[in-house]
Design a protein around this motif. Structure first.
Motif, short mmCIF file in Angstrom:
data_model
loop_
_atom_site.label_atom_id
_atom_site.label_comp_id
_atom_site.label_asym_id
_atom_site.label_seq_id
_atom_site.Cartn_x
_atom_site.Cartn_y
_atom_site.Cartn_z
N TYR A 67 1.05 -1.00 -0.14
CA TYR A 67 0.17 0.08 -0.11
C TYR A 67 0.87 1.22 0.00
O TYR A 67 1.85 1.29 0.95
N GLU A 68 0.55 2.26 -0.77
CA GLU A 68 1.40 3.43 -0.87
C GLU A 68 0.64 4.60 -1.34
O GLU A 68 -0.04 4.63 -2.15
N THR A 69 0.85 5.44 -0.63
CA THR A 69 0.18 6.92 -1.09
C THR A 69 1.32 7.90 -1.14
O THR A 69 2.29 8.06 -0.17
N VAL A 75 3.08 4.27 3.86
CA VAL A 75 3.35 3.16 3.33
C VAL A 75 2.88 1.97 4.16
O VAL A 75 2.90 2.11 5.46
N GLN A 76 2.39 0.92 3.62
CA GLN A 76 1.78 -0.21 4.71
C GLN A 76 2.46 -1.39 4.22
O GLN A 76 2.62 -1.64 2.83
N ARG A 77 3.09 -2.03 4.93
CA ARG A 77 3.86 -3.39 4.84
C ARG A 77 2.99 -4.61 5.43
O ARG A 77 2.49 -4.48 6.60
#
Length: 135
Positions: A67-69, A75-77
């Motif tokens: 996930y990236e904005t 950021v999501q990992r």
């Protein structure tokens, strides 16, 4: 024919990249081969597809960002992210290429088994009691 490890050039073609960092690609391929050998040893001839998939996944997205904005940065990992890994499908493909898995039959009959009956056959036991056509 034995398994031949893919090259950095082949990884570049697999990923559709004109330029690729050869040293990094070679390291990822080497590590992907080692992971694949933890499932199946020796690797089957066609295992290069799985090796390229594993190495390509790590080359393109080494931190496994899901996930990236961009603005303001986010950021999501997933938990335990980063590095090389084999998916369930990768493991299944390796086992299938090696001829393992799937349905099979086990015949417990020994090779020395005799197909003749093991009880005594006595023609006088039954006599002519059967209907026509059953003898």
């Amino acid at each position: 024919m034995a398994f031949v490890s893919p090259t950095a050039e082949q990884l570049g073609m697999y990923l559709g990249m004109a330029e690729i960092d050869g040293d990094r690609a070679d390291l990822l391929i080497q590590q992907a081969v080692a992971l694949a050998q933890s499932v199946v040893r020796p690797l089957p001839d066609d295992a290069s597809a799985v090796v390229l998939s594993v190495a390509g996944r790590a080359y393109v997205n080494p931190q496994q960002v899901s996930y990236e904005t961009i603005g303001p940065m986010s950021v999501q990992r997933p938990t335990g992210s980063g590095g090389l890994y084999l998916t369930k499908a990768d493991k299944a493909a390796l086992k299938s290429l090696a001829g393992r898995g799937g349905a099979f039959t086990v015949d417990p009959t020994p090779a020395s088994a005799d197909p003749s009956p093991t009880w005594p056959i006595d023609d006088t036991f039954f006599g002519d009691e059967f209907e026509p056509g059953w003898s």
